[in-house]
Design a protein around this motif. Structure first.
Motif, PDB file in Angstrom:
ATOM      1  N   ASN A 126       0.830  -1.278  -0.252  1.00 15.20           N
ATOM      2  CA  ASN A 126       0.019  -0.042   0.142  1.00 15.20           C
ATOM      3  C   ASN A 126       0.966   1.262  -0.052  1.00 15.20           C
ATOM      4  N   GLU A 127       0.076   2.436   0.234  1.00 17.59           N
ATOM      5  CA  GLU A 127       0.940   3.606   0.165  1.00 17.59           C
ATOM      6  C   GLU A 127       2.122   3.798   1.302  1.00 17.59           C
ATOM      7  N   ASN A 128       1.786   3.114   2.382  1.00 17.51           N
ATOM      8  CA  ASN A 128       2.519   3.021   3.569  1.00 17.51           C
ATOM      9  C   ASN A 128       3.725   1.775   3.328  1.00 17.51           C
ATOM     10  N   TYR A 129       3.822   1.077   2.280  1.00 18.61           N
ATOM     11  CA  TYR A 129       5.008   0.246   2.035  1.00 18.61           C
ATOM     12  C   TYR A 129       4.737  -1.005   2.970  1.00 18.61           C
ATOM     13  N   GLU A 130       3.729  -1.094   3.065  1.00 22.48           N
ATOM     14  CA  GLU A 130       3.053  -2.396   3.693  1.00 22.48           C
ATOM     15  C   GLU A 130       2.560  -3.466   2.902  1.00 22.48           C
ATOM     16  N   TRP A 131       2.703  -4.656   3.364  1.00 23.50           N
ATOM     17  CA  TRP A 131       2.152  -6.075   2.569  1.00 23.50           C
ATOM     18  C   TRP A 131       0.584  -6.077   2.637  1.00 23.50           C
ATOM     19  N   ILE A 132      -0.059  -6.059   1.611  1.00 26.05           N
ATOM     20  CA  ILE A 132      -1.336  -6.000   1.423  1.00 26.05           C
ATOM     21  C   ILE A 132      -1.798  -7.327   0.304  1.00 26.05           C
ATOM     22  N   PHE A 133      -0.806  -8.303   0.042  1.00 27.95           N
ATOM     23  CA  PHE A 133      -0.871  -9.320  -0.785  1.00 27.95           C
ATOM     24  C   PHE A 133      -1.415 -10.587  -0.182  1.00 27.95           C
ATOM     25  N   GLY A 134      -1.871 -10.265   1.107  1.00 30.66           N
ATOM     26  CA  GLY A 134      -2.593 -11.514   1.813  1.00 30.66           C
ATOM     27  C   GLY A 134      -1.648 -12.958   1.869  1.00 30.66           C
ATOM     28  N   LYS A 135      -2.221 -14.057   1.611  1.00 34.15           N
ATOM     29  CA  LYS A 135      -1.615 -15.232   1.651  1.00 34.15           C
ATOM     30  C   LYS A 135      -0.998 -15.820   0.197  1.00 34.15           C
ATOM     31  N   ASN A 136      -0.790 -14.499  -0.572  1.00 36.73           N
ATOM     32  CA  ASN A 136      -0.167 -14.793  -2.063  1.00 36.73           C
ATOM     33  C   ASN A 136       1.613 -14.824  -1.769  1.00 36.73           C
ATOM     34  N   HIS A 137       1.977 -14.949  -3.051  1.00 36.65           N
ATOM     35  CA  HIS A 137       3.525 -14.933  -3.223  1.00 36.65           C
ATOM     36  C   HIS A 137       4.267 -13.941  -3.994  1.00 36.65           C
ATOM     37  N   LEU A 138       5.044 -13.228  -3.350  1.00 38.46           N
ATOM     38  CA  LEU A 138       5.933 -12.346  -4.169  1.00 38.46           C
ATOM     39  C   LEU A 138       7.324 -12.903  -4.340  1.00 38.46           C
ATOM     40  N   VAL A 139       7.669 -13.020  -5.786  1.00 39.95           N
ATOM     41  CA  VAL A 139       9.227 -13.426  -6.289  1.00 39.95           C
ATOM     42  C   VAL A 139       9.843 -12.412  -6.765  1.00 39.95           C
ATOM     43  N   ILE A 140      11.080 -11.995  -6.307  1.00 41.32           N
ATOM     44  CA  ILE A 140      12.123 -10.880  -7.032  1.00 41.32           C
ATOM     45  C   ILE A 140      13.089 -11.876  -7.546  1.00 41.32           C
TER      46      ILE A 140
END
Length: 379
Positions: free
Chosen positions: A129-143
């Motif tokens: 979100n705008e505050n750089y907080e995780w809002i992607f729930g139980k999903n997965h981010l890959v870099i």
């Protein structure tokens, strides 16, 4: 070798500590022509923790903590002061190399110090979100590798990934940062692609840039436990690619991850001398450099589809997702069995082109800075 390198690190850090002592006595030291940078968290031999940062006014702050700092929020500011958030330390451990497939998997690659583009694509796809907080729930981010080099916001990107990793875990989700080729380049002292601002930082601190991410630092410890290959559902993720030579080594994924970590802080010569396996893994046919999976030029030892099928069979996956090699847009190769997600992030941000992919169920979409753009094409 590890024993001697540890004491070299301690010696260099002692020099570093002495060079900052005067700054600590004065609380701060004004440094000219500096961008904001930090925080760098160094673990001292006596158990103390030194935190060094530079604010947007060019003031270097050097603070020594003698007790636990896990509850202390450390401010992180981008080089221009545009982005700012806080990070708390958390327990570091090697992530699993194999994961169940979540509802959504969001994949980007090669941010290379460009925090503006990195934040834009995460916000535009409801990962933060705008505050750089995780809002992607139980999903997965890959870099998929390569935060180091080229840009001026390498450290804030690392801290943001570090921060999101804990927030995702608390929400039942996951963040995977995989090692690229530029991580071992920097950590091994190869600084040729580093933005010149970091030369000024290391010179003023009296410490080699790579020592600012050594095993005596928080981010160094974190990087030292990151994987090179991970499998999520029936997708394999690796920075550059896997070729026939890799297949012939008959390696397990944990073998690769552990051996890469063992040599991560070594120089190129030390890696070459360590073992034939280490030399191979860090070489042009290894997983962080091999381009033959996406390029056909003979010099890259292009991968034949029959070998690709054997690789997929060995690791029991249907697809391999890579970064490393830059394309004008996200590409799909070998009838969809390989996807290349590395693009020129700045140009594609400006020209409203693909920036990564989103896997949702059986569908794979090319995403931009404002969400889904199209279904991925198969070539």
């Amino acid at each position: 070798m590890k024993f001697s390198k540890y004491f070299v690190s301690l010696f260099l850090f002692s020099v570093f500590s002495l060079s900052l002592l005067h700054a600590q006595e004065k609380d701060s030291l004004v440094i000219e022509e500096y961008y904001a940078d930090g925080p760098y968290l160094f673990y001292l031999p006596d158990g103390g923790i030194r935190v060094v940062s530079i604010d947007t006014r060019g003031v270097l702050k050097d603070i020594l903590h003698k007790s636990d700092v896990s509850d202390i929020p450390f401010p992180v500011v981008s080089h221009s002061g545009k982005h700012h958030f806080e990070v708390k330390l958390h327990k570091i451990s090697r992530p699993a190399w194999k994961h169940e497939k979540s509802g959504k998997i969001f994949i980007v690659s090669d941010p290379h110090g460009n925090l503006d583009c990195f934040v834009s694509v995460l916000r535009g796809n409801n990962v933060i979100n705008e505050n750089y907080e995780w809002i992607f729930g139980k999903n997965h981010l890959v870099i998929n590798g390569d935060v180091f080099d080229r840009g001026k916001d390498v450290l804030p990107i690392f801290w943001l990934i570090y921060k999101l990793e804990k927030e995702a875990e608390d929400a039942g989700g996951k963040v995977s940062f995989l090692l690229g080729n530029h991580e071992p380049m920097i950590l091994g002292g190869d600084l040729r692609y580093m933005d010149k601002m970091y030369n000024h930082v290391s010179e003023k601190l009296g410490v080699k840039y790579e020592e600012m991410f050594s095993v005596s630092t928080e981010l160094g410890r974190w990087l030292g436990s990151r994987n090179t290959i991970e499998i999520i559902g029936d997708d394999l993720f690796v920075h550059a690619g896997l070729g026939e030579e890799f297949l012939n080594k008959n390696l397990t994924v944990p073998q690769v991850n552990e051996e890469m970590s063992r040599a991560l802080f070594m120089t190129k010569q030390e890696r070459n001398e360590r073992s034939e396996l280490t030399k191979f893994l860090y070489g042009s046919s290894g997983p962080i450099w091999y381009r033959g999976m996406v390029l056909n030029d003979e010099k890259y030892n292009p991968l034949h589809i029959d070998i690709l099928d054997k690789i997929l069979e060995k690791y029991q996956v249907k697809r391999i997702i890579v970064g490393h090699t830059i394309f004008p847009d996200v590409i799909s190769l070998y009838g969809g069995k390989v996807i290349g997600v590395n693009v020129n992030n700045k140009e594609n941000f400006e020209n409203v082109l693909g920036r990564g992919i989103l896997i949702e169920g059986d569908n794979t979409f090319v995403i931009g800075d404002k969400g889904i753009m199209r279904s991925i094409l198969k070539f």
